[in-house]
Design an enzyme around this catalytic site. Sequence first.
Site, PDB file in Angstrom:
ATOM      1  N   GLY A   1       0.812  -1.204   0.000  1.00  0.00           N
ATOM      2  CA  GLY A   1       0.000   0.000   0.000  1.00  0.00           C
ATOM      3  C   GLY A   1       0.845   1.254   0.000  1.00  0.00           C
ATOM      4  CG  HIS A   2       4.660   1.355   0.391  1.00  0.00           C
ATOM      5  ND1 HIS A   2       4.349   0.207   1.089  1.00  0.00           N
ATOM      6  CD2 HIS A   2       5.905   1.170  -0.113  1.00  0.00           C
ATOM      7  CE1 HIS A   2       5.372  -0.636   1.009  1.00  0.00           C
ATOM      8  NE2 HIS A   2       6.325  -0.073   0.282  1.00  0.00           N
ATOM      9  N   GLY A   3       4.305   3.362  -2.499  1.00  0.00           N
ATOM     10  CA  GLY A   3       5.249   3.392  -3.609  1.00  0.00           C
ATOM     11  C   GLY A   3       6.561   3.980  -3.116  1.00  0.00           C
ATOM     12  CG  HIS A   4       9.735   2.591  -2.286  1.00  0.00           C
ATOM     13  ND1 HIS A   4      10.090   3.003  -1.030  1.00  0.00           N
ATOM     14  CD2 HIS A   4       9.199   1.350  -2.145  1.00  0.00           C
ATOM     15  CE1 HIS A   4       9.790   2.048  -0.161  1.00  0.00           C
ATOM     16  NE2 HIS A   4       9.244   1.041  -0.810  1.00  0.00           N
TER      17      HIS A   4
ATOM     18  NE  ARG B   1       5.953  -0.588  -3.990  1.00  0.00           N
ATOM     19  CZ  ARG B   1       7.201  -0.764  -4.397  1.00  0.00           C
ATOM     20  NH1 ARG B   1       7.969  -1.609  -3.783  1.00  0.00           N
ATOM     21  NH2 ARG B   1       7.703  -0.058  -5.381  1.00  0.00           N
TER      22      ARG B   1
END
Length: 136
Positions: free
Chosen positions: A52-55, A99
């Site tokens: 539940g995040h991206g980079h 993701r």
Amino acid sequence: MFSVEECKIIELPKIHNEAGNITVVENKETIPFDVKRVYYLYDVPMGSERGGHGHYILQQYIVALSGSFTFVLDDGVNTKEVFLNDPSKALYIKPGIWREIKDFSSGSICLVLGSDVYSEEDYVRDYDEFLKYRKG
């Protein structure tokens, strides 16, 4: 900016003999970056979701050391699901990809090899902010 289509399954070298298999991952040989952080997810309760995040800049290789799980990748336009269940294969996730991880099987272990050490500033944890970032 990378797309979900650029996030691919990578065949890792597998050496097999009657005593079992070994797979080796080496910086800038079998993996295109120097690994600076290693962690793994395990004992994830059935039905739970992670991620539940991206980079912004982090690259990752993801390996299902045991069991299976599904990555849902999102580039702000397209999504792609990738099922992992083979420790001789890695999912290469490029920077700028959202993701989520779901469908963990019992006993699954998700190994993450990262291109940099932990930095909260590299995370985008709000999906609306992620979409703004992707749109430039």
